[in-house]
Design an enzyme around this catalytic site. Structure first.
Site, mmCIF file in Angstrom:
data_model
loop_
_atom_site.group_PDB
_atom_site.id
_atom_site.type_symbol
_atom_site.label_atom_id
_atom_site.label_comp_id
_atom_site.label_asym_id
_atom_site.label_seq_id
_atom_site.Cartn_x
_atom_site.Cartn_y
_atom_site.Cartn_z
ATOM 1 N N ASN A 10 0.797 -1.239 0.000
ATOM 2 C CA ASN A 10 0.000 0.000 0.000
ATOM 3 C C ASN A 10 0.826 1.283 0.000
ATOM 4 O O ASN A 10 0.264 2.368 -0.108
ATOM 5 C CB ASN A 10 -1.000 0.022 1.184
ATOM 6 C CG ASN A 10 -1.961 -1.156 1.105
ATOM 7 O OD1 ASN A 10 -2.617 -1.342 0.085
ATOM 8 N ND2 ASN A 10 -2.022 -1.964 2.139
ATOM 9 N N TYR A 22 -0.594 9.975 5.962
ATOM 10 C CA TYR A 22 0.616 9.774 5.140
ATOM 11 C C TYR A 22 0.974 10.955 4.251
ATOM 12 O O TYR A 22 2.025 10.926 3.607
ATOM 13 C CB TYR A 22 0.451 8.504 4.292
ATOM 14 C CG TYR A 22 0.264 7.262 5.134
ATOM 15 C CD1 TYR A 22 1.289 6.787 5.941
ATOM 16 C CD2 TYR A 22 -0.949 6.579 5.157
ATOM 17 C CE1 TYR A 22 1.119 5.663 6.740
ATOM 18 C CE2 TYR A 22 -1.132 5.449 5.940
ATOM 19 C CZ TYR A 22 -0.095 5.001 6.736
ATOM 20 O OH TYR A 22 -0.263 3.886 7.521
ATOM 21 N N ALA A 76 2.311 -2.740 6.488
ATOM 22 C CA ALA A 76 1.483 -3.556 7.401
ATOM 23 C C ALA A 76 2.181 -4.848 7.821
ATOM 24 O O ALA A 76 1.901 -5.384 8.905
ATOM 25 C CB ALA A 76 0.146 -3.867 6.750
ATOM 26 N N HIS A 79 3.821 -5.546 11.377
ATOM 27 C CA HIS A 79 3.132 -5.997 12.592
ATOM 28 C C HIS A 79 2.767 -7.474 12.559
ATOM 29 O O HIS A 79 2.153 -7.970 13.494
ATOM 30 C CB HIS A 79 1.878 -5.125 12.788
ATOM 31 C CG HIS A 79 2.124 -3.682 12.477
ATOM 32 N ND1 HIS A 79 3.054 -2.933 13.162
ATOM 33 C CD2 HIS A 79 1.613 -2.855 11.515
ATOM 34 C CE1 HIS A 79 3.081 -1.705 12.652
ATOM 35 N NE2 HIS A 79 2.228 -1.637 11.647
ATOM 36 N N ASP A 86 12.866 -13.098 9.658
ATOM 37 C CA ASP A 86 13.812 -14.195 9.452
ATOM 38 C C ASP A 86 14.682 -13.975 8.214
ATOM 39 O O ASP A 86 15.867 -14.319 8.227
ATOM 40 C CB ASP A 86 13.060 -15.527 9.321
ATOM 41 C CG ASP A 86 12.558 -16.044 10.666
ATOM 42 O OD1 ASP A 86 12.951 -15.488 11.710
ATOM 43 O OD2 ASP A 86 11.771 -17.005 10.669
ATOM 44 N N GLU A 97 15.007 0.384 9.769
ATOM 45 C CA GLU A 97 13.556 0.372 9.554
ATOM 46 C C GLU A 97 13.041 1.813 9.489
ATOM 47 O O GLU A 97 13.505 2.671 10.244
ATOM 48 C CB GLU A 97 12.942 -0.343 10.768
ATOM 49 C CG GLU A 97 11.453 -0.332 10.857
ATOM 50 C CD GLU A 97 10.954 -0.875 12.219
ATOM 51 O OE1 GLU A 97 11.689 -0.790 13.231
ATOM 52 O OE2 GLU A 97 9.830 -1.364 12.245
ATOM 53 N N HIS A 99 9.308 4.154 9.215
ATOM 54 C CA HIS A 99 7.849 4.302 9.120
ATOM 55 C C HIS A 99 7.535 5.776 8.952
ATOM 56 O O HIS A 99 8.045 6.601 9.728
ATOM 57 C CB HIS A 99 7.149 3.755 10.364
ATOM 58 C CG HIS A 99 7.360 2.288 10.511
ATOM 59 N ND1 HIS A 99 6.728 1.383 9.694
ATOM 60 C CD2 HIS A 99 8.179 1.581 11.321
ATOM 61 C CE1 HIS A 99 7.140 0.174 10.007
ATOM 62 N NE2 HIS A 99 8.027 0.265 10.979
ATOM 63 N N ARG A 110 -0.319 -1.726 16.014
ATOM 64 C CA ARG A 110 0.850 -1.221 15.252
ATOM 65 C C ARG A 110 2.078 -1.033 16.134
ATOM 66 O O ARG A 110 3.127 -0.579 15.668
ATOM 67 C CB ARG A 110 0.510 0.119 14.580
ATOM 68 C CG ARG A 110 -0.563 0.003 13.523
ATOM 69 C CD ARG A 110 -0.774 1.304 12.778
ATOM 70 N NE ARG A 110 -2.073 1.315 12.148
ATOM 71 C CZ ARG A 110 -2.341 0.835 10.930
ATOM 72 N NH1 ARG A 110 -1.370 0.351 10.186
ATOM 73 N NH2 ARG A 110 -3.560 0.856 10.446
HETATM 74 C C1 DQA Z 1 3.615 2.393 7.902
HETATM 75 C C2 DQA Z 1 2.865 2.116 9.216
HETATM 76 C C3 DQA Z 1 2.132 0.786 9.155
HETATM 77 O O1 DQA Z 1 1.445 0.549 10.385
HETATM 78 C C4 DQA Z 1 1.116 0.780 8.033
HETATM 79 O O2 DQA Z 1 0.494 -0.475 7.938
HETATM 80 C C5 DQA Z 1 1.685 1.229 6.737
HETATM 81 C C6 DQA Z 1 2.695 2.282 6.698
HETATM 82 C C7 DQA Z 1 4.242 3.800 7.879
HETATM 83 O O3 DQA Z 1 5.102 4.025 7.028
HETATM 84 O O4 DQA Z 1 3.860 4.651 8.674
HETATM 85 O O5 DQA Z 1 1.251 0.775 5.680
HETATM 86 O O6 DQA Z 1 4.673 1.450 7.790
#
Ligand code: DQA
Length: 146
Positions: A10, A22, A76, A79, A86, A97, A99, A110
């Protein structure tokens, strides 16, 4: 130095999906932003997006021996995905990472990040800037590790 940036499900809908969370910038804007950041730093980059968990696992496995580090926003799958956790552990590349939103300020489901457990750092709730900070972090880590 060569980095792989992976974006999960997404994220290709940025600019359309939940703009209040977003923002209005599109996925193409994000890819351009990441490529510009890397170009300025003379870092080679490949940006990969998939809506499929197995495709992300495959891409991580194929990075072994070809990339110096991985920036990942598993979206997503953050989570739910022990398979992505792995895969990151298997290739053992320095990973960070990202977000876009602050996952800890959102719904409780989340608040856990499985892939994050294989990452050296997390950049959370900083929008596009989180990717730039992840690139800078990995550059330092990779230099240190040489
Ligand atoms: C995300 C946060 C996730 O919880 C969500 O499912 C996303 C985007 C973020 O970039 O804030 O699709 O990874």
């Amino acid at each position: 130095m060569k980095l792989l940036v992976i974006n999960g499900p997404n994220l290709n809908m940025l600019g359309i999906r939940e703009k209040d969370i977003y923002g209005r910038e599109t996925y193409e804007d994000l890819v351009r932003f990441i490529k510009d950041c890397c170009e300025k730093r003379k870092v080679q980059v490949e940006v990969f997006q998939s809506n499929h968990e197995g495709a992300i696992v495959d891409r991580i496995q194929k990075a072994y021996g070809h990339f110096d580090g991985i920036v990942i926003n598993p979206a997503a799958y953050t989570h739910t995905s022990i398979a992505i956790l792995d895969a990151l552990k298997a290739v053992c590349l320095p990973a960070a990472e990202v977000h876009l939103s602050d996952i800890y300020a959102r719904e409780p489901f989340r608040h856990i990040s499985y892939p994050g457990m294989a990452c050296r750092a997390s950049f959370i709730g900083k929008g596009f800037a989180g990717y730039e900070q992840a690139v800078d972090f990995l550059m330092e880590e990779i230099e240190k590790g040489k």
